[in-house]
Design an enzyme around this catalytic site. Sequence first.
Site, PDB file in Angstrom:
ATOM      1  N   ARG A  72      42.395  45.262  38.258  1.00  0.00           N
ATOM      2  CA  ARG A  72      41.079  44.705  37.910  1.00  0.00           C
ATOM      3  C   ARG A  72      41.168  43.730  36.742  1.00  0.00           C
ATOM      4  O   ARG A  72      40.450  42.725  36.716  1.00  0.00           O
ATOM      5  CB  ARG A  72      40.102  45.845  37.614  1.00  0.00           C
ATOM      6  CG  ARG A  72      38.650  45.405  37.571  1.00  0.00           C
ATOM      7  CD  ARG A  72      37.693  46.560  37.523  1.00  0.00           C
ATOM      8  NE  ARG A  72      37.877  47.379  36.339  1.00  0.00           N
ATOM      9  CZ  ARG A  72      37.232  48.527  36.108  1.00  0.00           C
ATOM     10  NH1 ARG A  72      36.370  48.988  37.000  1.00  0.00           N
ATOM     11  NH2 ARG A  72      37.447  49.216  35.010  1.00  0.00           N
ATOM     12  N   LYS A 174      35.203  42.449  34.447  1.00  0.00           N
ATOM     13  CA  LYS A 174      34.773  43.100  33.202  1.00  0.00           C
ATOM     14  C   LYS A 174      34.843  42.100  32.053  1.00  0.00           C
ATOM     15  O   LYS A 174      35.589  42.283  31.083  1.00  0.00           O
ATOM     16  CB  LYS A 174      35.692  44.296  32.960  1.00  0.00           C
ATOM     17  CG  LYS A 174      34.977  45.531  32.520  1.00  0.00           C
ATOM     18  CD  LYS A 174      35.846  46.740  32.664  1.00  0.00           C
ATOM     19  CE  LYS A 174      35.514  47.828  31.701  1.00  0.00           C
ATOM     20  NZ  LYS A 174      34.118  48.183  31.559  1.00  0.00           N
ATOM     21  N   GLU A 210      23.458  48.507  39.403  1.00  0.00           N
ATOM     22  CA  GLU A 210      24.232  49.501  38.660  1.00  0.00           C
ATOM     23  C   GLU A 210      23.546  49.858  37.349  1.00  0.00           C
ATOM     24  O   GLU A 210      22.474  49.350  37.029  1.00  0.00           O
ATOM     25  CB  GLU A 210      25.675  49.048  38.439  1.00  0.00           C
ATOM     26  CG  GLU A 210      25.849  47.833  37.582  1.00  0.00           C
ATOM     27  CD  GLU A 210      27.338  47.510  37.331  1.00  0.00           C
ATOM     28  OE1 GLU A 210      28.134  48.430  37.135  1.00  0.00           O
ATOM     29  OE2 GLU A 210      27.669  46.317  37.314  1.00  0.00           O
TER      30      GLU A 210
HETATM   31  N1  PLP Z   1      29.956  49.219  35.558  1.00  0.00           N
HETATM   32  C1  PLP Z   1      30.056  48.682  34.340  1.00  0.00           C
HETATM   33  C2  PLP Z   1      29.161  47.553  33.998  1.00  0.00           C
HETATM   34  C3  PLP Z   1      30.989  49.175  33.417  1.00  0.00           C
HETATM   35  O1  PLP Z   1      31.094  48.651  32.192  1.00  0.00           O
HETATM   36  C4  PLP Z   1      31.807  50.256  33.788  1.00  0.00           C
HETATM   37  C5  PLP Z   1      32.816  50.767  32.864  1.00  0.00           C
HETATM   38  O2  PLP Z   1      33.967  50.540  33.009  1.00  0.00           O
HETATM   39  C6  PLP Z   1      31.657  50.788  35.068  1.00  0.00           C
HETATM   40  C7  PLP Z   1      30.719  50.257  35.917  1.00  0.00           C
HETATM   41  C8  PLP Z   1      32.507  51.925  35.513  1.00  0.00           C
HETATM   42  O3  PLP Z   1      33.781  51.492  35.894  1.00  0.00           O
HETATM   43  P1  PLP Z   1      35.014  52.446  35.802  1.00  0.00           P
HETATM   44  O4  PLP Z   1      34.704  53.640  36.604  1.00  0.00           O
HETATM   45  O5  PLP Z   1      36.140  51.668  36.384  1.00  0.00           O
HETATM   46  O6  PLP Z   1      35.210  52.760  34.361  1.00  0.00           O
HETATM   47  C1  COI Z   2      34.056  52.141  30.459  1.00  0.00           C
HETATM   48  O1  COI Z   2      33.552  53.112  31.011  1.00  0.00           O
HETATM   49  O2  COI Z   2      35.292  52.004  30.363  1.00  0.00           O
HETATM   50  C2  COI Z   2      33.235  51.107  29.890  1.00  0.00           C
HETATM   51  O3  COI Z   2      33.696  50.009  29.817  1.00  0.00           O
HETATM   52  C3  COI Z   2      31.915  51.435  29.422  1.00  0.00           C
HETATM   53  C4  COI Z   2      31.625  51.029  28.026  1.00  0.00           C
HETATM   54  C5  COI Z   2      32.306  51.799  26.960  1.00  0.00           C
HETATM   55  C6  COI Z   2      31.543  49.566  27.836  1.00  0.00           C
END
Ligand code: PLP
Ligand code: COI
Length: 329
Positions: A72, A174, A210
């Site tokens: 990612r 991200k 989301e």
């Molecule tokens: N959506 C957003 C906007 C986020 O910042 C995060 C955090 O990482 C997620 C979803 C969840 O992603 P992940 O499960 O890969 O941490």
């Molecule tokens: C994550 O869950 O890793 C995120 O990026 C959420 C937050 C701390 C920005």
Amino acid sequence: MGYALKETEFRYRAWTKEGKWQLGELTTDKYVKIHEGSNVFHYGQALFEGLKAYRTKEGNIQLFRPELNFERINAGLDRLVAPRLNRELFFDAITKVVEANIDDIPDYGTGKSLYIRPYVIGHGMNLGVKPSDEYMFSVFCAPVGTYFAGGLQALEFVSTDFDRAATNGTGQVKVAGNYAASLYPRQLAKDQGYAGVIYLDPSTHTKIDEVGAANFFAITNDNVVVTPKSSSILPSITRRSILYIAEHILGMKVEERDCFIEGLDEFKEAGACGTAAIITPIKAITHKGKRHQFGNGDVGPTIKKLYDTLVGIYYGDIEAPEGWMHTVL
Ligand code: PLP
Ligand code: COI
């Protein structure tokens, strides 16, 4: 310090030289000295990742699906026209940071973990809008507890008319700008006493996209695990893992499809999921002043089962699907 329980001593820094990544090294310096004309300050050429290291009952240290963070971050770098990281550099940085800060990895049984934050910024004097010539990749970490609230507790969320990302924008990666755009709606929600914001699809504002820093999922009245399909949401690693657990471990049906904000009656449970959020049950969503509660507002049985399985895998109490856990020590 926000979400961090304390600062740790060691971080890793790597820099490009003539646009090519060089292996980096550990440092105790928390400050980065870069040119004031750097893209990161003006044009937001910055992105980050988030993953966690867990201490198992046996005392091993393991990471949850870091390969997916590696994929990612590179998808994000492509979108920002920045050089991709190679696997050696990404894993060298993460492994060294975890090993160097080992004493700050919370004990098994505390429900805490070590949050690892890799990030890349474009730097160097650059007044015109164009990609940077040079980049820095860094990784730091901090021990953390839960992001939204203590333990498994159902919380109140509110929808917003603001968008954090455009339909064909940067929602799938991200990048820092998505989070800058989310600060104002988050503040409005916090001021009204909500735990977080529900973003709607930016084209029609009729479907759930989301949660501010997590993905959304829900359980239908006939026990299907549903999560939105959208071009403007981050492909959450936790969400992908929950769908896998639901389908292959719990034997449930799963669907990625539209979740209409006016159609929440079809769901009996809902949750926010992410590395930081883990699984945070959603008690109710308020939309245009109308509050919709899921079930009786308590943590539902399916969310509880998904949570126990996911967390069991994180800490090594439940055997993980092949290739998910990466043992550091
Ligand atoms: N959506 C957003 C906007 C986020 O910042 C995060 C955090 O990482 C997620 C979803 C969840 O992603 P992940 O499960 O890969 O941490
Ligand atoms: C994550 O869950 O890793 C995120 O990026 C959420 C937050 C701390 C920005």
